[in-house]
Scaffold this active site. Structure first.
Site, mmCIF file in Angstrom:
data_model
loop_
_atom_site.group_PDB
_atom_site.id
_atom_site.type_symbol
_atom_site.label_atom_id
_atom_site.label_comp_id
_atom_site.label_asym_id
_atom_site.label_seq_id
_atom_site.Cartn_x
_atom_site.Cartn_y
_atom_site.Cartn_z
ATOM 1 N N HIS A 63 0.928 -1.327 0.012
ATOM 2 C CA HIS A 63 -0.117 -0.096 -0.015
ATOM 3 C C HIS A 63 0.825 1.091 0.041
ATOM 4 O O HIS A 63 2.010 1.198 0.433
ATOM 5 C CB HIS A 63 -0.994 0.002 0.981
ATOM 6 C CG HIS A 63 -0.403 -0.158 2.637
ATOM 7 N ND1 HIS A 63 0.205 -1.207 3.005
ATOM 8 C CD2 HIS A 63 0.122 0.590 3.389
ATOM 9 C CE1 HIS A 63 0.639 -1.293 3.913
ATOM 10 N NE2 HIS A 63 0.687 0.068 4.531
ATOM 11 N N HIS A 68 0.636 5.229 0.996
ATOM 12 C CA HIS A 68 0.191 6.315 1.921
ATOM 13 C C HIS A 68 0.358 7.769 1.116
ATOM 14 O O HIS A 68 1.339 7.931 0.524
ATOM 15 C CB HIS A 68 0.812 6.424 3.132
ATOM 16 C CG HIS A 68 0.695 5.275 4.289
ATOM 17 N ND1 HIS A 68 0.084 5.292 5.380
ATOM 18 C CD2 HIS A 68 1.470 4.258 4.154
ATOM 19 C CE1 HIS A 68 0.176 4.218 6.069
ATOM 20 N NE2 HIS A 68 1.274 3.611 5.404
HETATM 21 P P1 AMP Z 1 1.703 0.578 7.423
HETATM 22 O O1 AMP Z 1 2.433 0.801 8.768
HETATM 23 O O2 AMP Z 1 2.458 1.190 6.093
HETATM 24 O O3 AMP Z 1 1.488 -0.955 7.210
HETATM 25 O O4 AMP Z 1 0.359 1.108 7.667
HETATM 26 C C1 AMP Z 1 -0.909 0.508 7.515
HETATM 27 C C2 AMP Z 1 -2.048 1.463 7.558
HETATM 28 O O5 AMP Z 1 -3.271 1.040 7.470
HETATM 29 C C3 AMP Z 1 -2.124 2.352 8.979
HETATM 30 O O6 AMP Z 1 -1.992 3.783 8.878
HETATM 31 C C4 AMP Z 1 -3.589 2.068 9.552
HETATM 32 O O7 AMP Z 1 -4.085 3.153 10.080
HETATM 33 C C5 AMP Z 1 -4.040 1.451 8.211
HETATM 34 N N1 AMP Z 1 -5.307 0.716 8.426
HETATM 35 C C6 AMP Z 1 -5.366 -0.321 9.119
HETATM 36 N N2 AMP Z 1 -6.433 -0.887 9.175
HETATM 37 C C7 AMP Z 1 -7.685 -0.210 8.354
HETATM 38 C C8 AMP Z 1 -8.740 -0.111 7.870
HETATM 39 N N3 AMP Z 1 -9.375 -1.167 8.073
HETATM 40 N N4 AMP Z 1 -9.439 0.874 7.108
HETATM 41 C C9 AMP Z 1 -8.307 1.832 6.749
HETATM 42 N N5 AMP Z 1 -6.903 1.759 7.004
HETATM 43 C C10 AMP Z 1 -6.604 0.855 7.855
#
Ligand code: AMP
Ligand code: ZN
Length: 138
Positions: free
Chosen positions: A99, A101
């Site tokens: 993903h 951001h």
């Molecule tokens: P990372 O640390 O790069 O793996 O970021 C994962 C991101 O996914 C975090 O910023 C979380 O807030 C986000 N996240 C986790 N679960 C959900 C969800 N159900 N809907 C939207 N964002 C999510």
């Protein structure tokens, strides 16, 4: 991937604040925003990290990233944005589904900065450059 939270979102088993969807990609608001409009862009195919992703899928992700970034710039009165992709737990990746951001910067809201930067010892930069370039050529 049945136990992947982002795959569950793609399948519609978990709700999300959807911004955009096409055959290959999905964009939705991060549930824990660093700033208003913090958006995640993901491929629908499950890949854990960028290096595992196929080029065709990455091209689709790139197109969605560009379009969503433009929408954020046009829709929100932002002063810039960071695009961040954490790969592997050591790099801070918590959700093991690739993903990106997109984190808007506005006013004094939090802004992403790289970790403190250092400098190479003499000759070290060329050694590292060659090691990486050789790996790419294979
Ligand atoms: P990372 O640390 O790069 O793996 O970021 C994962 C991101 O996914 C975090 O910023 C979380 O807030 C986000 N996240 C986790 N679960 C959900 C969800 N159900 N809907 C939207 N964002 C999510
Ligand atoms: Zn997944």
């Amino acid at each position: 991937m049945t136990d992947c939270i982002f795959c569950k979102i793609i399948a519609g088993n978990i709700p999300c604040a959807k911004i955009y969807e096409d055959d290959a990609t999905l964009a939705f608001l991060d549930i824990g925003p660093c700033s208003d409009g913090h958006t995640l862009v993901i491929p629908k195919k499950h890949y854990e990290t960028l290096d595992q992703c196929d080029p065709e899928t990455m091209a689709a992700v790139g197109e969605t990233l560009t379009n969503v970034a433009l929408a954020l710039v046009n829709a929100l009165d932002i002063h810039g944005y960071n695009v961040v992709c954490n790969n592997g737990s050591q790099a801070g990746q918590e959700v093991p589904h690739l993903h990106f951001h997109i984190i808007p910067c506005k006013g004094n809201q939090k802004c992403v900065k790289l970790a403190s930067q250092g400098q190479y010892a003499p000759g070290q930069m060329e050694n590292i450059r060659k090691t990486i370039a050789d790996a790419l050529a294979r």
